[in-house]
Scaffold this motif. Structure first.
Motif, PDB file in Angstrom:
ATOM      1  N   GLY A  94       8.581  26.231 -36.773  1.00 49.41           N
ATOM      2  CA  GLY A  94       8.792  27.488 -37.493  1.00 49.41           C
ATOM      3  C   GLY A  94      10.198  28.028 -37.404  1.00 49.41           C
ATOM      4  N   LEU A  95      11.123  27.301 -36.740  1.00 46.80           N
ATOM      5  CA  LEU A  95      12.498  27.768 -36.549  1.00 46.80           C
ATOM      6  C   LEU A  95      13.469  26.933 -37.380  1.00 46.80           C
ATOM      7  N   LYS A  96      14.345  27.606 -38.103  1.00 42.73           N
ATOM      8  CA  LYS A  96      15.380  26.944 -38.883  1.00 42.73           C
ATOM      9  C   LYS A  96      16.729  27.565 -38.528  1.00 42.73           C
ATOM     10  N   VAL A  97      17.711  26.710 -38.269  1.00 37.69           N
ATOM     11  CA  VAL A  97      19.060  27.163 -37.924  1.00 37.69           C
ATOM     12  C   VAL A  97      20.034  26.611 -38.954  1.00 37.69           C
ATOM     13  N   GLU A  98      20.906  27.486 -39.458  1.00 37.10           N
ATOM     14  CA  GLU A  98      21.893  27.092 -40.461  1.00 37.10           C
ATOM     15  C   GLU A  98      23.293  27.492 -39.984  1.00 37.10           C
ATOM     16  N   LEU A  99      24.239  26.600 -40.198  1.00 36.35           N
ATOM     17  CA  LEU A  99      25.653  26.895 -39.958  1.00 36.35           C
ATOM     18  C   LEU A  99      26.379  26.780 -41.289  1.00 36.35           C
ATOM     19  N   LEU A 100      26.993  27.888 -41.730  1.00 39.13           N
ATOM     20  CA  LEU A 100      27.713  27.924 -42.997  1.00 39.13           C
ATOM     21  C   LEU A 100      29.187  28.162 -42.725  1.00 39.13           C
ATOM     22  N   THR A 101      30.039  27.327 -43.297  1.00 37.89           N
ATOM     23  CA  THR A 101      31.481  27.441 -43.077  1.00 37.89           C
ATOM     24  C   THR A 101      32.209  27.464 -44.418  1.00 37.89           C
ATOM     25  N   THR A 102      33.341  28.155 -44.427  1.00 32.39           N
ATOM     26  CA  THR A 102      34.207  28.220 -45.603  1.00 32.39           C
ATOM     27  C   THR A 102      35.655  28.104 -45.153  1.00 32.39           C
ATOM     28  N   LEU A 103      36.423  27.286 -45.884  1.00 36.16           N
ATOM     29  CA  LEU A 103      37.844  27.113 -45.573  1.00 36.16           C
ATOM     30  C   LEU A 103      38.636  27.172 -46.865  1.00 36.16           C
ATOM     31  N   LEU A 104      39.678  28.007 -46.855  1.00 34.37           N
ATOM     32  CA  LEU A 104      40.634  28.059 -47.962  1.00 34.37           C
ATOM     33  C   LEU A 104      41.956  27.514 -47.446  1.00 34.37           C
ATOM     34  N   PRO A 105      42.224  26.205 -47.658  1.00 30.99           N
ATOM     35  CA  PRO A 105      43.381  25.555 -47.017  1.00 30.99           C
ATOM     36  C   PRO A 105      44.719  26.171 -47.378  1.00 30.99           C
ATOM     37  N   SER A 106      44.866  26.699 -48.588  1.00 31.36           N
ATOM     38  CA  SER A 106      46.176  27.191 -49.025  1.00 31.36           C
ATOM     39  C   SER A 106      46.692  28.326 -48.160  1.00 31.36           C
ATOM     40  N   ILE A 107      45.806  29.151 -47.631  1.00 34.88           N
ATOM     41  CA  ILE A 107      46.228  30.266 -46.775  1.00 34.88           C
ATOM     42  C   ILE A 107      45.576  30.197 -45.396  1.00 34.88           C
ATOM     43  N   ASN A 108      44.915  29.065 -45.129  1.00 35.83           N
ATOM     44  CA  ASN A 108      44.248  28.846 -43.845  1.00 35.83           C
ATOM     45  C   ASN A 108      43.242  29.960 -43.521  1.00 35.83           C
ATOM     46  N   GLU A 109      42.508  30.373 -44.526  1.00 28.87           N
ATOM     47  CA  GLU A 109      41.472  31.386 -44.334  1.00 28.87           C
ATOM     48  C   GLU A 109      40.158  30.715 -43.956  1.00 28.87           C
ATOM     49  N   LYS A 110      39.509  31.213 -42.915  1.00 29.05           N
ATOM     50  CA  LYS A 110      38.288  30.595 -42.410  1.00 29.05           C
ATOM     51  C   LYS A 110      37.165  31.627 -42.331  1.00 29.05           C
ATOM     52  N   ALA A 111      35.957  31.126 -42.475  1.00 20.74           N
ATOM     53  CA  ALA A 111      34.771  31.963 -42.295  1.00 20.74           C
ATOM     54  C   ALA A 111      33.640  31.085 -41.806  1.00 20.74           C
ATOM     55  N   ALA A 112      32.785  31.640 -40.966  1.00 26.17           N
ATOM     56  CA  ALA A 112      31.652  30.881 -40.436  1.00 26.17           C
ATOM     57  C   ALA A 112      30.518  31.838 -40.104  1.00 26.17           C
ATOM     58  N   LYS A 113      29.320  31.437 -40.475  1.00 28.90           N
ATOM     59  CA  LYS A 113      28.125  32.227 -40.189  1.00 28.90           C
ATOM     60  C   LYS A 113      27.032  31.331 -39.629  1.00 28.90           C
ATOM     61  N   VAL A 114      26.188  31.911 -38.803  1.00 28.20           N
ATOM     62  CA  VAL A 114      25.017  31.219 -38.282  1.00 28.20           C
ATOM     63  C   VAL A 114      23.785  32.021 -38.687  1.00 28.20           C
ATOM     64  N   ASN A 115      22.856  31.346 -39.343  1.00 32.54           N
ATOM     65  CA  ASN A 115      21.579  31.954 -39.705  1.00 32.54           C
ATOM     66  C   ASN A 115      20.475  31.367 -38.838  1.00 32.54           C
ATOM     67  N   VAL A 116      19.634  32.231 -38.312  1.00 40.04           N
ATOM     68  CA  VAL A 116      18.459  31.799 -37.560  1.00 40.04           C
ATOM     69  C   VAL A 116      17.232  32.375 -38.262  1.00 40.04           C
ATOM     70  N   ILE A 117      16.375  31.494 -38.747  1.00 34.80           N
ATOM     71  CA  ILE A 117      15.205  31.908 -39.521  1.00 34.80           C
ATOM     72  C   ILE A 117      13.947  31.488 -38.769  1.00 34.80           C
ATOM     73  N   HIS A 118      13.093  32.462 -38.506  1.00 37.95           N
ATOM     74  CA  HIS A 118      11.857  32.161 -37.781  1.00 37.95           C
ATOM     75  C   HIS A 118      10.662  32.609 -38.606  1.00 37.95           C
ATOM     76  N   LYS A 119       9.730  31.670 -38.819  1.00 37.98           N
ATOM     77  CA  LYS A 119       8.525  31.959 -39.585  1.00 37.98           C
ATOM     78  C   LYS A 119       7.297  31.712 -38.728  1.00 37.98           C
ATOM     79  N   GLN A 120       6.379  32.643 -38.795  1.00 41.01           N
ATOM     80  CA  GLN A 120       5.090  32.480 -38.147  1.00 41.01           C
ATOM     81  C   GLN A 120       4.071  33.288 -38.936  1.00 41.01           C
ATOM     82  N   PRO A 121       2.789  33.073 -38.729  1.00 36.23           N
ATOM     83  CA  PRO A 121       1.802  33.843 -39.485  1.00 36.23           C
ATOM     84  C   PRO A 121       2.042  35.347 -39.378  1.00 36.23           C
ATOM     85  N   ASN A 122       2.143  35.991 -40.540  1.00 32.93           N
ATOM     86  CA  ASN A 122       2.292  37.451 -40.658  1.00 32.93           C
ATOM     87  C   ASN A 122       3.679  37.971 -40.286  1.00 32.93           C
ATOM     88  N   LEU A 123       4.644  37.083 -40.027  1.00 34.50           N
ATOM     89  CA  LEU A 123       5.977  37.566 -39.659  1.00 34.50           C
ATOM     90  C   LEU A 123       7.044  36.583 -40.130  1.00 34.50           C
TER      91      LEU A 123
END
Length: 283
Positions: A94-123
């Protein structure tokens, strides 16, 4: 017992009737192919009818269903390099983990996010951490017998303050659904409904009101009519006099065309109307 929808999907049926399949103001093309080894390639293009600017992206995705892991890479015309790694049900059930990254090489701009998704009955709970900005967002939905209650809160670790909080309630079944949202720190309220009138006709409506603006309530209603198994039409109108219509046709398996128009009925003699076209190709 089933898992409730995610917080952002409360009232989704009503929202889809009013917003989906209206490609106004642009010409869009999506091409999606799948290689024999399961790698998916997708190309998106969008030309703005007003400015003539064309944007797009090239995306590839590989999924190992046996191990519950997938890799997605995308390169956009703005030179953003986007990546996504997904681990689904291989750390815990029931657990899903995501790592999302973004890079703009021209100006060396970076971004990164981590998503944690948990599913169970009724929640259904989703937590997001912005690794560079220090923003934490958590939303959760509890559901039972079609009834849904959800909440969302955002917290900035660097400032030590809550930056946003929202809540929503709803009820959904096969024939109809209703939802009420309180967003923007409980200052913007929306109420929506969805009704499956019969097997060929669906209808929805939405009312919105902001405590920070004038007392007027914004209203919008729409409908979707299936002409046959391969075509449907949609229409909508709001209290500002904007009328929208669209037609979607499956030309053959894997090839779909979608035409949309928006007409400002209060400015019929002016250049205030929009037309759009979208093509989708899947192998």
């Amino acid at each position: 017992m089933s898992v409730p929808v995610a917080y952002n999907d409360i009232g989704k049926s009503a929202k889809d009737i009013l917003t989906k399949d209206y490609p106004v103001g642009a010409v869009k093309v999506e091409v999606k192919t799948v290689a024999p080894n399961g790698v998916t390639f997708k190309v998106n293009g969008n030309r703005d009818s007003k400015t003539g600017i064309i944007v797009g992206d090239l995306e590839s995705k590989y999924t190992d269903f046996k191990r519950g892991i997938s890799f997605t890479q995308a390169w956009t015309t703005s030179n953003h390099l986007n990546g996504k790694i997904e681990l689904d049900n291989n750390i815990a059930k029931g657990l899903k983990v995501e790592l999302l990254t973004t890079l703009l090489p021209s100006i060396n701009e970076k971004a990164a996010k981590v998503n944690v998704i948990h599913k169970q009955p009724n929640l259904h709970t989703i937590a997001t951490l912005d690794l560079f900005k220090g923003n934490v967002n958590v939303n959760s939905v509890a559901g039972r017998d079609g009834f849904l209650v959800g909440g969302e809160v955002s917290y900035n670790v660097n400032d030590g303050q809550i930056s946003r909080y929202n809540t929503a309630i709803g009820y959904s079944c096969r024939e109809y659904g209703v939802a009420v949202h309180a967003a923007n720190n409980l200052s913007f309220y929306t109420a929506s409904y969805y009704h499956r009138v019969n097997s060929n006709l669906e209808a929805s409506g939405k009312a919105a009101w902001s405590t920070q603006k004038e007392n007027a309530v914004a209203l919008e209603v729409g409908a979707k009519l299936f002409l046959d198994d391969s075509a449907f039409v949609k229409g909508k109108i709001n209290n500002a006099g904007i009328v929208g219509a669209s037609y979607t046709q499956l030309l053959r398996p894997g090839v779909k065309v979608n035409i949309g128009v928006a007409v400002d009925s209060s400015r019929l003699n002016e250049n205030a109307h929009k037309l759009g076209l979208a093509f989708t190709f899947n192998n």
